[in-house]
Design a protein around this motif. Structure first.
Motif, short mmCIF file in Angstrom:
data_model
loop_
_atom_site.label_atom_id
_atom_site.label_comp_id
_atom_site.label_asym_id
_atom_site.label_seq_id
_atom_site.Cartn_x
_atom_site.Cartn_y
_atom_site.Cartn_z
N GLY A 11 0.84 -1.20 0.00
CA GLY A 11 0.00 0.00 0.00
C GLY A 11 0.87 1.24 0.00
N VAL A 12 0.31 2.31 0.47
CA VAL A 12 1.02 3.58 0.54
C VAL A 12 1.16 4.00 2.00
N LEU A 13 2.36 4.35 2.40
CA LEU A 13 2.57 4.88 3.74
C LEU A 13 2.64 6.40 3.64
N ILE A 14 1.67 7.06 4.24
CA ILE A 14 1.64 8.52 4.26
C ILE A 14 2.14 8.98 5.63
N VAL A 15 3.13 9.85 5.62
CA VAL A 15 3.68 10.41 6.86
C VAL A 15 3.38 11.90 6.85
N LEU A 16 2.71 12.38 7.89
CA LEU A 16 2.35 13.79 7.90
C LEU A 16 2.48 14.38 9.29
N THR A 17 2.69 15.70 9.35
CA THR A 17 2.76 16.41 10.62
C THR A 17 1.85 17.62 10.55
N GLY A 18 1.52 18.16 11.72
CA GLY A 18 0.68 19.35 11.78
C GLY A 18 0.37 19.68 13.23
N LYS A 19 -0.79 20.29 13.44
CA LYS A 19 -1.23 20.68 14.78
C LYS A 19 -2.63 20.11 15.00
N VAL A 20 -2.97 19.83 16.27
CA VAL A 20 -4.27 19.25 16.56
C VAL A 20 -4.68 19.59 17.98
N GLY A 21 -5.99 19.68 18.19
CA GLY A 21 -6.52 19.87 19.53
C GLY A 21 -6.69 21.31 19.94
N LYS A 22 -7.32 21.48 21.11
CA LYS A 22 -7.61 22.81 21.63
C LYS A 22 -6.36 23.64 21.80
N ASN A 23 -5.27 22.99 22.21
CA ASN A 23 -4.01 23.71 22.42
C ASN A 23 -3.08 23.66 21.21
N GLN A 24 -3.59 23.12 20.10
CA GLN A 24 -2.81 23.02 18.87
C GLN A 24 -1.44 22.39 19.12
N ASN A 25 -1.49 21.17 19.65
CA ASN A 25 -0.27 20.41 19.90
C ASN A 25 0.31 19.88 18.59
N PRO A 26 1.64 19.85 18.48
CA PRO A 26 2.25 19.24 17.29
C PRO A 26 1.99 17.72 17.29
N TYR A 27 1.83 17.14 16.13
CA TYR A 27 1.63 15.71 16.03
C TYR A 27 2.31 15.18 14.78
N ILE A 28 2.48 13.86 14.76
CA ILE A 28 2.89 13.16 13.55
C ILE A 28 1.95 11.97 13.38
N ALA A 29 1.53 11.73 12.16
CA ALA A 29 0.67 10.58 11.88
C ALA A 29 1.26 9.76 10.76
N VAL A 30 1.12 8.45 10.86
CA VAL A 30 1.50 7.55 9.78
C VAL A 30 0.25 6.79 9.36
N ILE A 31 -0.07 6.83 8.09
CA ILE A 31 -1.27 6.17 7.57
C ILE A 31 -0.84 5.09 6.59
N LYS A 32 -1.15 3.84 6.91
CA LYS A 32 -0.89 2.74 5.98
C LYS A 32 -2.20 2.52 5.21
N ALA A 33 -2.25 2.94 3.95
CA ALA A 33 -3.48 2.87 3.17
C ALA A 33 -3.31 1.88 2.02
N GLU A 34 -4.23 0.92 1.95
CA GLU A 34 -4.23 -0.02 0.84
C GLU A 34 -5.01 0.59 -0.32
N THR A 35 -4.56 0.35 -1.51
CA THR A 35 -5.24 0.91 -2.68
C THR A 35 -6.46 0.07 -3.04
N ASP A 36 -7.43 0.73 -3.63
CA ASP A 36 -8.65 0.05 -4.06
C ASP A 36 -9.05 0.60 -5.43
N LYS A 37 -9.95 -0.09 -6.10
CA LYS A 37 -10.45 0.39 -7.39
C LYS A 37 -11.78 1.10 -7.19
N GLY A 38 -12.05 2.07 -8.06
CA GLY A 38 -13.30 2.80 -7.99
C GLY A 38 -13.58 3.48 -9.31
N PHE A 39 -14.61 4.30 -9.32
CA PHE A 39 -14.97 5.01 -10.54
C PHE A 39 -15.07 6.50 -10.29
#
Length: 358
Positions: free
Chosen positions: A113-141
């Motif tokens: 699949g695809v590993l997406i690595v991203l950073t940003g801010k989140v929450g009431k106090n806008q805390n820094p974060y990092i997320a890793v998303i392992k996404a499998e590909t699918d077919k669609g229209f």
């Protein structure tokens, strides 16, 4: 620990790497690594932000987890460093994370699949974060409309659609920033979260263990035995305190036992309230359970401490000393009907035939 609200999530940087399944012989296929950050238009950025927020904010699929591996080669240390990495270093350093995931996927049956690595801010106090998303590909229209006519264009590789559940997310939020000591960040300055749609299925114990354990170095079990027992005992205490009839109380207690005996891999306070409690007491129940210290996100179910209590037969005790016992694995409401009392007698209807007497 208070619930972390996944609100106002933003994305500052993103990179994606392609992960391949191993060969049938179990040979590692090196990932295809990217050198460049992804530039997203506003709509695309909003879509990813919505997907992550919805996933981790889900009461049944998104859970807070415990970090288990914190040494210098752990994901936890790489994540902490990536959160504050300079833009020029972000993509190159994220490559090691992609290589770690490829190494963790030791079974040829586990898809690429695809590993997406991203950073940003989140929450009431806008805390820094990092997320890793392992996404499998699918077919669609893709729907194309030209002069009132509709045609479909095949999309061979589609990620993160609204109905697609072929992805997993690990997210680390920095709660307090402190420079590393001896090149190691303190794990207690971070909170750790996991999304995996399999967490509510019967496959929970084996659900993507390569992702959350081998790759993320996290543990979804943690204190699950304790939490399950506390959930059971606290909910039971609350039900017993309600000013309701004994029949209503019995139905709610049976619903609690049935929920815990079910094949669902998780439990949650809000889900139990929504599915079983009258509307006028839902909020009071949630508030009461929050005071016990249990999280209001999903909790992994582990019945080790309460198996005996769940196996204990349901029993009706009458004022005359007569008792009726119902096996714990029997749906009480389906097999036993208790009618209102008339002239000192309670009419009880039991599904089945008499097979013996003592």
């Amino acid at each position: 620990m208070s619930k972390f609200e996944f609100e106002a999530l933003s994305i500052d940087r993103m990179v994606a790497h392609t992960i391949f399944a191993r060969t049938k012989e179990g040979v590692l296929v090196p990932p295809q690594l990217s050198d460049d950050l992804i530039k997203l238009d506003v709509d695309s950025r909003d879509l990813v932000q919505v997907r992550v927020t919805e996933a981790l904010g889900s009461a049944s699929h998104g859970i807070e987890i415990n970090v288990e591996k914190t040494d210098e080669v752990s994901f936890m240390q790489k994540a902490a460093a990536l959160i504050r990495a300079a833009d020029i270093d972000f993509a190159p350093k994220s490559k090691k994370v992609a290589e770690d995931l490829a190494n963790a996927q030791t079974n040829p049956k586990w898809p690429g699949g695809v590993l997406i690595v991203l950073t940003g801010k989140v929450g009431k106090n806008q805390n820094p974060y990092i997320a890793v998303i392992k996404a499998e590909t699918d077919k669609g229209f893709n729907i194309v409309e030209v002069n009132g006519s509709v045609s479909l264009t095949l999309i061979k590789k589609m990620l993160l659609s609204q109905t697609q559940r072929l992805y997993k997310i690990g997210l680390v939020v920095e709660i307090s920033h402190q420079p590393p000591t001896n090149n190691l960040y303190a794990h207690e300055n971070y909170r750790y979260f996991l999304f995996d749609h399999l967490l509510t299925s019967t496959e929970t114990k084996s659900a993507a263990a390569y992702f959350y354990n081998a790759f993320l170095g996290m543990n979804i079990i943690g204190s699950s035995k304790y939490q399950t027992r506390k959930f059971y005992e606290s909910t039971k205490t609350y039900i017993n305190s309600l000013p309701i009839s004994s029949q209503e109380r019995g139905s709610l207690l049976e619903a609690l036992r049935s929920d815990l005996r079910s094949n669902k891999g998780t439990m949650s306070i809000s889900t139990f309230a929504d599915e079983h409690l009258p509307k006028n007491i839902k909020d009071d129940y949630v508030k009461s359970m929050a005071s016990t210290g249990l999280p209001d996100t999903a909790m992994i179910k582990d019945l080790a401490y309460i198996k005996a209590k769940l196996r204990r037969p349901r029993r009706l005790d009458f004022s005359t000393g007569i008792k009726i016992q119902v096996p714990a694995d029997v749906d009480f409401s389906e097999h036993v009907k208790v009618e209102p009392q008339v002239d000192g007698y309670t009419q009880v209807r039991i599904k089945g035939v008499v097979e013996g007497q003592e």
